[in-house]
Design a protein around this motif. Structure first.
Motif, short mmCIF file in Angstrom:
data_model
loop_
_atom_site.label_atom_id
_atom_site.label_comp_id
_atom_site.label_asym_id
_atom_site.label_seq_id
_atom_site.Cartn_x
_atom_site.Cartn_y
_atom_site.Cartn_z
N ILE A 134 24.51 -1.84 -92.94
CA ILE A 134 23.98 -3.03 -93.59
C ILE A 134 22.69 -2.67 -94.28
CG2 ILE A 134 22.85 -5.24 -93.09
CD1 ILE A 134 25.11 -5.84 -91.18
N GLY A 150 18.29 -6.66 -93.18
CA GLY A 150 18.20 -6.96 -91.76
C GLY A 150 19.47 -7.52 -91.17
N ALA A 151 19.39 -7.83 -89.88
CA ALA A 151 20.57 -8.31 -89.16
C ALA A 151 20.91 -9.76 -89.52
CB ALA A 151 20.33 -8.20 -87.66
N MET A 152 19.96 -10.47 -90.14
CA MET A 152 20.21 -11.88 -90.43
C MET A 152 20.74 -12.11 -91.85
SD MET A 152 19.43 -13.30 -87.60
CE MET A 152 19.39 -15.04 -87.97
N MET A 153 20.20 -11.37 -92.81
CA MET A 153 20.55 -11.64 -94.21
C MET A 153 21.06 -10.43 -94.95
SD MET A 153 17.30 -14.00 -95.27
CE MET A 153 17.93 -14.50 -96.87
N GLY A 154 21.21 -9.30 -94.26
CA GLY A 154 21.53 -8.05 -94.94
C GLY A 154 22.89 -8.04 -95.62
N LEU A 155 23.01 -7.05 -96.48
CA LEU A 155 24.22 -6.91 -97.29
C LEU A 155 25.06 -5.76 -96.73
CD1 LEU A 155 25.51 -7.60 -100.13
CD2 LEU A 155 24.12 -5.71 -100.98
N GLY A 156 26.33 -6.01 -96.44
CA GLY A 156 27.19 -4.95 -95.93
C GLY A 156 27.45 -3.90 -97.00
N LEU A 157 27.44 -2.64 -96.61
CA LEU A 157 27.72 -1.56 -97.56
C LEU A 157 29.07 -0.95 -97.23
CD1 LEU A 157 24.29 0.31 -97.63
CD2 LEU A 157 25.14 -1.41 -99.23
N ALA A 158 29.88 -0.73 -98.28
CA ALA A 158 31.22 -0.18 -98.07
C ALA A 158 31.14 1.31 -97.78
CB ALA A 158 32.09 -0.44 -99.29
N LEU A 162 20.66 -0.60 -91.70
CA LEU A 162 20.95 -0.94 -90.31
C LEU A 162 22.35 -0.41 -89.98
CD1 LEU A 162 20.29 -2.56 -87.75
CD2 LEU A 162 21.10 -4.59 -88.93
N THR A 214 25.28 -0.53 -87.53
CA THR A 214 25.71 -1.46 -86.49
C THR A 214 26.71 -0.82 -85.54
OG1 THR A 214 27.48 -2.29 -87.88
CG2 THR A 214 25.39 -3.46 -87.99
N MET A 237 26.72 -5.08 -80.93
CA MET A 237 25.75 -6.02 -81.52
C MET A 237 26.32 -7.42 -81.66
SD MET A 237 24.01 -3.85 -84.53
CE MET A 237 22.76 -5.03 -85.01
N SER A 238 27.62 -7.53 -81.80
CA SER A 238 28.19 -8.86 -82.04
C SER A 238 29.39 -9.10 -81.14
CB SER A 238 28.58 -9.00 -83.51
OG SER A 238 29.28 -7.85 -83.93
N VAL A 249 34.22 -4.83 -95.42
CA VAL A 249 32.77 -4.67 -95.26
C VAL A 249 32.22 -5.85 -94.48
CG1 VAL A 249 30.58 -4.46 -96.43
CG2 VAL A 249 32.60 -3.42 -97.41
N ARG A 250 31.43 -5.53 -93.46
CA ARG A 250 30.85 -6.58 -92.65
C ARG A 250 29.42 -6.83 -93.08
NH1 ARG A 250 31.49 -8.45 -86.83
NH2 ARG A 250 29.71 -9.85 -86.90
N HIS A 251 29.10 -8.07 -93.41
CA HIS A 251 27.74 -8.41 -93.82
C HIS A 251 26.98 -9.02 -92.66
CE1 HIS A 251 28.70 -7.70 -98.06
NE2 HIS A 251 29.83 -8.34 -97.85
#
Lengths: 505, 328
Positions: free
Chosen positions: A332, A335-343, A357, A359, A363-364, B2-4
């Motif tokens: 990501i 951050g853990a709240m608003m971050g953008l997932g990266l492929a 980040l 993960t 974490m979830s 992709v997980r956001h």
């Protein structure tokens, strides 16, 4: 009474993860990829071409238009070309990038003095500062990436009484501002002076959170030692204190009007990293070619804050930090709240990349499926924008976006995700709001398009009508002329006849 | 895929909220059973089975995943809240009818969990109160009667038998009694609200305070409701000649006041959702309940007060929605 955020949530910031090791520089990579769009506004325009040799700090793409920012070569290199490469963007699409091949032996260059006496620096005229900031390609380094010179310009046109330097790492797991303030507080304070001078602000407040005691103690020491006029404000750690509008409210007690700007209430907020970059640009004339990136999360071997040249691939950062652990399951940016997932990790470090980040499933792990809303009201209690998340949710589900927008202020949602975090039904509320805001924008665009199409159509119809009218007019005139001519001829013929008749007589 | 963000382990869940409510009810249920015998536990068991059965059937009919939704405990909570309000020796089919109205009519026909405008437990209760007023006011008095044993309780509830020494079940709740009597209510435990009831009320208070402490319920609702009832009772004590109304504490400890304040009015689905709205909503319940108690035809008025305020909740929400950040 301590100023603090009254809404929002208390979260574990994991501040002890990436702060155990000192900041280190990631070695120069052989290939650097610099997206032309690393900021809000118009993409930069390349001023070098394939095969050109560039030196560290040289402008390689210039700002195009007012809201834009230039790019500089991070090291001595040769331009390989301008290509479409993967960039950090929600769409996952590729973007145009300048690709550089670092020369053999290219290095970071000598590090500037880390400890500076912020009071001793020469302070140029406001316009000079602004120009130097613009030439250095500086944008908001907190993640928003708005061109800093444009922000300074707006602060010059309206009086600013409070300059706020944001030293709150805004989300859990991000530690780059903390490490910056621990290791280079002098640079930040010097940047504060420069920004304050350029804005002619009455006072300057450095806001930090209290969950990093070592940093707070260090800052207090430095500020006392150099007798700095900057006021340190230590806020109780609470998410999202580092959000611009919320921070302004905490510090000044004023609310930025909806759709308005901070200068409307005489405030200006700059990230601590931006302040340090301003110092580098104005005092050492070093453009923005590197930044601090917090590499953290349970899925990374040695979490730490690194300094990376823009254009360095994320994969290189991960390798430098000990690589991914076996159970790492995602990346990501943010951050853990608003971050953008990266492929993928084959994307470059950009000006806005404050954190990576890594993960893990742990974490979830407790996240269950979505349950019906039980109207508990927790989302409304924690909403920093004081919205009515439940009403918005039901309106969005029913497709009544207009009502959500006009009566329930959807556009003022800052997408912080506090509502998600407290929802006992595990509804991805912020996701619904993000979707709805996008949808409203899309509808707005479609409306404008439809209007343009209608105008075009009406114009065309009018033109056809006019042409027809004109043609008819012309025809009529021609006909009249013809008739007149005929009549005249007839009359003439008659007269002729009459004359000849008379002659015969 | 992709997980956001956000990525975090949530620390709240609907099923946990519901389980906490059940836990908070437990001390009161134990003390209730200690005073009045096996009636309540038998009814609770019956209602739980019935509620889960109705819930499963309705979920199936509505095409929802039964396993996921039945595990949220919401049907069990509704059933328990309902049964606790009923006389413990009520015939089994009346309990079943009430549970049917609560779960099937009030909850699922209005869209299931989260969508029902009316408190399911109070709908079930009100249906019985209106339909069977005599049975609904047959409470076991603690003096002069032997509390029935387990076998006897089953015989009364399921067999319809009337055990001889229970023939004259008290038909008056303490509230009814005091409302029409001229004797002053003595202000000591055990006789204030009818023997046993104060202790049970205090158990509801303890359980409710724990729920408030764990943020399972919003403290504004019980506080506002109890303040309203308290102020009304003080006014009544000052302005009325009826000796029964002379002690304001009577109104707080008797009938369903504490139970309604902590467990009925706090149902988030049917309550107002804004903070200001919750003050108003709960105050409205307290006020209406007192009006019905003092001047109405029913001994206690919380069921109707709650249902009437349920009806007003959407409007209260609309009128009390907070001003968003940055808006005038």
């Amino acid at each position: 009474m301590t100023a603090m955020l009254t809404s929002g949530i208390v979260v574990n910031g994991y501040r002890d993860m990436a702060t155990r090791l000192p900041v280190a520089r990631v070695p120069v990579c052989s290939e650097l990829v610099l997206p032309l769009q690393q900021h809000i506004g118009t993409p930069a325009e390349p001023v070098v071409g394939s095969g050109d040799r560039v030196v560290r700090g040289q402008l390689i793409a210039r700002a195009r238009g007012f809201v834009s920012a230039g790019l500089h070569a991070p090291v001595n290199a040769v331009v390989l070309g301008i290509e479409c490469r993967p960039v950090p963007h929600p769409s996952g699409l590729n973007g145009l990038c300048l690709v550089l091949a670092a020369e053999d032996g290219a290095d970071w260059g000598s590090a500037g003095p880390e400890v500076v006496d912020p009071n001793s620096i020469a302070i140029p005229e406001p316009d000079i500062i602004r120009m130097m900031v613009r030439q250095a390609g500086i944008v908001g380094l907190g993640g928003a990436t708005f061109p800093t010179s444009v922000k300074i310009k707006s602060g010059m046109s309206q009086p600013v009484d409070t300059l706020i330097i944001n030293g709150c790492d805004c989300e859990p797991w991000i530690s780059c501002d903390e490490m910056l303030l621990r290791e280079r507080p002098g640079q930040v304070l010097a940047g504060c002076h420069l920004l304050r001078q350029s804005l002619a602000a009455d006072r300057c407040v450095l806001a930090v959170e209290d969950d990093a005691p070592e940093m707070v103690a260090g800052l207090q020491q430095v500020i006392a030692d150099c007798n700095s006029p900057v006021r340190l404000e230590v806020l109780p750690a609470r998410y999202p204190s580092g959000s611009e509008k919320q921070l302004i409210h905490i510090i000044t007690g004023k609310e930025v009007p909806s759709q308005g700007l901070p200068v409307d209430v005489g405030a200006a907020v700059y990230n601590a990293g931006t302040a340090a970059a301003v110092y580098q640009a104005v005092v050492h004339e070093v453009p923005l070619i590197s930044r601090l990136v917090s590499v953290s999360g349970p899925g990374i071997g040695r979490p730490r804050v690194v300094e990376a040249l823009l254009g360095t691939p994320v994969s290189e950062l991960l390798r430098f930090c000990g690589g991914r652990t076996a159970d790492a399951n995602g990346l990501i940016m943010g951050g853990a709240m608003m971050g953008l997932g990266l492929a993928s990790d084959e994307i470059p470090v950009t000006k806005g990349m404050n954190s990576i980040l890594v993960t893990t499933p742990a974490m979830s792990q407790d996240a269950q499926g979505e349950m019906p809303c039980i109207r508990c009201g927790e989302c409304a209690r924690v909403c920093p924008a004081r919205l009515a998340p439940q009403q918005l949710l039901s309106l969005i589900r029913n497709g009544d976006l207009e009502q959500a927008q006009q009566r329930w202020a959807l556009e003022d949602c800052i997408e912080c995700g506090c509502c998600n975090a407290v929802c006992p039904s595990h509804i991805p509320l912020a996701g619904y709001y993000r979707y709805a805001k996008g949808e409203i924008r899309k509808q707005g665009k479609a409306r404008v398009k439809a209007q343009q199409a209608r105008q075009r159509y009406e114009f065309r119809m009018e033109r056809i009508e006019r042409a027809k009218r004109e043609r008819e007019e012309k025809l009529r005139k021609k006909k009249e002329a013809l008739q007149a001519a005929n009549k005249a001829r007839a009359r003439a013929a008659m007269a002729e006849e009459a004359r000849s008749f008379e002659d015969e007589m | 895929m992709v997980r956001h963000a956000p990525v975090y382990a949530p620390d709240a869940a609907v099923s946990m909220t519901m389980r906490r409510v059940l836990l908070a009810l437990s001390p009161g249920i134990v003390v209730y059973t200690g005073f009045f015998g096996w009636g309540l536990p038998v009814q609770l068991a019956l209602a739980t089975v019935a509620a889960l059965g109705f819930e499963a059937v309705m979920l199936k009919l509505r095409g929802r995943p039964v396993a996921v939704h039945i595990g949220d405990y919401s049907a069990v909570v509704a059933a328990w809240l309902l049964v606790i309000c009923l006389p413990p020796l009520l015939p089994w089919w009346m309990t079943l009818l009430a549970v049917f109205f609560a779960v099937v009519i009030a909850k699922h026909l209005y869209g299931g969990l989260g969508y029902n405008p009316f408190n399911p437990a109070m709908v079930g209760y009100a249906v019985l109160l209106v339909s069977f007023p005599r049975e609904m006011t047959q409470w076991i008095p603690l003096e002069g009667y032997v509390i029935p044993g387990f076998g006897e309780t089953l015989a009364v509830i399921f067999g319809g038998s009337v055990v001889s020494h229970l023939d004259g079940l008290s038909t008056a709740t303490p509230l009814d009694h005091f409302k029409h009597s001229s004797s002053a209510a003595p202000a000591i435990m055990g006789t204030l609200a009818g023997k046993g009831w104060e202790w049970i009320s205090l158990c509801w208070l303890v359980g409710g305070l724990w729920l408030a402490y764990t943020r399972t319920l919003d403290w504004r609702i019980p506080l506002s409701l109890l303040l309203t009832v308290g102020l009304f009772a003080v006014g009544l004590a000052l302005g009325s000649n009826n000796p029964a109304w002379q002690n304001p504490l009577f109104h707080l400890l008797s009938g369903g006041t504490l139970f309604a304040a902590f467990f009925i009015a706090t149902d988030p689905v049917t309550a107002s959702t804004t903070q200001a709205g919750r003050w108003l909503y709960a105050a409205g319940i307290g006020l209406l309940a007192m009006v019905i108690r003092v001047w109405g035809g029913y001994p206690d008025g919380f069921a109707f007060a709650v249902l009437l305020m349920n009806l007003s909740a959407p409007m209260i929400d609309y009128l009390t929605s907070p001003r968003a950040y940055g808006h005038k």
